[in-house]
Design a protein around this motif. Structure first.
Motif, PDB file in Angstrom:
ATOM      1  N   SER A   9      35.093  42.264  17.194  1.00  0.00           N
ATOM      2  CA  SER A   9      35.157  43.718  17.154  1.00  0.00           C
ATOM      3  C   SER A   9      35.918  44.051  15.877  1.00  0.00           C
ATOM      4  N   GLU A  56      25.824  50.833  19.711  1.00  0.00           N
ATOM      5  CA  GLU A  56      27.260  50.618  19.617  1.00  0.00           C
ATOM      6  C   GLU A  56      28.028  51.921  19.498  1.00  0.00           C
ATOM      7  N   ASN A 105      30.545  45.731  22.249  1.00  0.00           N
ATOM      8  CA  ASN A 105      31.328  45.507  23.464  1.00  0.00           C
ATOM      9  C   ASN A 105      31.166  44.097  24.025  1.00  0.00           C
ATOM     10  N   TYR A 108      33.994  42.533  26.076  1.00  0.00           N
ATOM     11  CA  TYR A 108      34.091  42.990  27.458  1.00  0.00           C
ATOM     12  C   TYR A 108      32.945  42.431  28.306  1.00  0.00           C
ATOM     13  N   ARG A 154      32.898  54.244  17.855  1.00  0.00           N
ATOM     14  CA  ARG A 154      33.072  52.911  18.444  1.00  0.00           C
ATOM     15  C   ARG A 154      34.091  52.973  19.581  1.00  0.00           C
ATOM     16  N   ASN A 157      32.679  54.840  22.664  1.00  0.00           N
ATOM     17  CA  ASN A 157      31.731  53.983  23.370  1.00  0.00           C
ATOM     18  C   ASN A 157      32.458  52.892  24.144  1.00  0.00           C
ATOM     19  N   TYR A 158      33.360  52.207  23.482  1.00  0.00           N
ATOM     20  CA  TYR A 158      34.082  51.099  24.122  1.00  0.00           C
ATOM     21  C   TYR A 158      34.893  51.609  25.304  1.00  0.00           C
ATOM     22  N   ASN A 159      35.654  52.660  25.084  1.00  0.00           N
ATOM     23  CA  ASN A 159      36.491  53.195  26.160  1.00  0.00           C
ATOM     24  C   ASN A 159      35.652  53.663  27.345  1.00  0.00           C
ATOM     25  N   THR A 162      33.786  50.399  29.077  1.00  0.00           N
ATOM     26  CA  THR A 162      34.592  49.257  29.500  1.00  0.00           C
ATOM     27  C   THR A 162      35.823  49.637  30.310  1.00  0.00           C
ATOM     28  N   TRP A 166      39.844  50.496  23.099  1.00  0.00           N
ATOM     29  CA  TRP A 166      39.343  49.818  21.909  1.00  0.00           C
ATOM     30  C   TRP A 166      40.495  49.518  20.961  1.00  0.00           C
TER      31      TRP A 166
END
Length: 193
Positions: A9, A56, A105, A108, A154, A157-159, A162, A166
């Protein structure tokens, strides 16, 4: 246990993609980045360009706008379907062969595996700006905007997908500052691990 999968990442402009590509080349293992998009597009019957935009970096406009997007009869948005296809592709790749996977991700998605080394590459603002200016032939102001926009998307999206934060060190095996360490040392540290 031997680590056979490396996820990377990264902050925009930190050189994480370049570092990952070099690590894969030096270890003689597969490298997956944008080539994952073609597999996702094929599974969903959507264009690779659309997947590139959605995979992503979605949700594009933030969580409020995400809540308003169209959904299918199961309640899934296109972004959710892209994420599920992306998840399946990443799980399949990890089963298939040792590899480096950039972003998406993957840290994760592969969290339950013991053979994964999760890396987060970050950098100092001046070096990232300089790199973006050189790569994209833009002015410093535009480089800062590109960095802020990309990293925000990013992070969102990650938060969202998952329930993690991030860039938080505890989500990764290694967090490396490419500005302080340099690309070569980052590559060596990753390969030694």
């Amino acid at each position: 246990m031997t680590k056979r999968i490396i996820t990377i990442s990264r902050e925009f402009g930190s050189g994480g993609r370049f570092i990952g590509e070099e690590v894969a080349k030096n270890l003689g293992i597969a490298y997956y980045d944008k080539n994952i998009i073609d597999e996702i597009a094929e599974q969903l019957g959507l264009s690779p360009d659309y997947i590139q935009e959605s995979a992503e970096l979605s949700p594009k406009k933030g969580l409020f706008a995400y809540a308003l997007v169209g959904r299918d009869i199961t309640g899934k948005s296109v972004e959710d379907m892209v994420y599920e296809a992306q998840r399946k592709v990443i799980l399949d790749l990890a089963e298939k062969e040792p590899c480096v996977i950039i972003g998406r991700n993957a840290d994760y998605i592969l969290r339950d595996r013991d053979d994964v080394l999760n890396v987060f590459i970050h950098g100092d603002m001046p070096e990232k700006i300089h790199r973006i200016i050189g790569l994209y032939n833009v002015e410093a102001k535009e480089a800062v905007k590109m960095m802020a926009d990309t990293d925000k998307r990013r992070m969102t999206n990650y938060n969202f997908y998952t329930d993690q934060k991030w860039g938080k060190a505890s989500n990764y095996t290694l967090c490396l500052n490419s500005s302080q360490l340099g690309y070569d040392r980052c590559e060596k540290i990753i390969m030694e691990c």
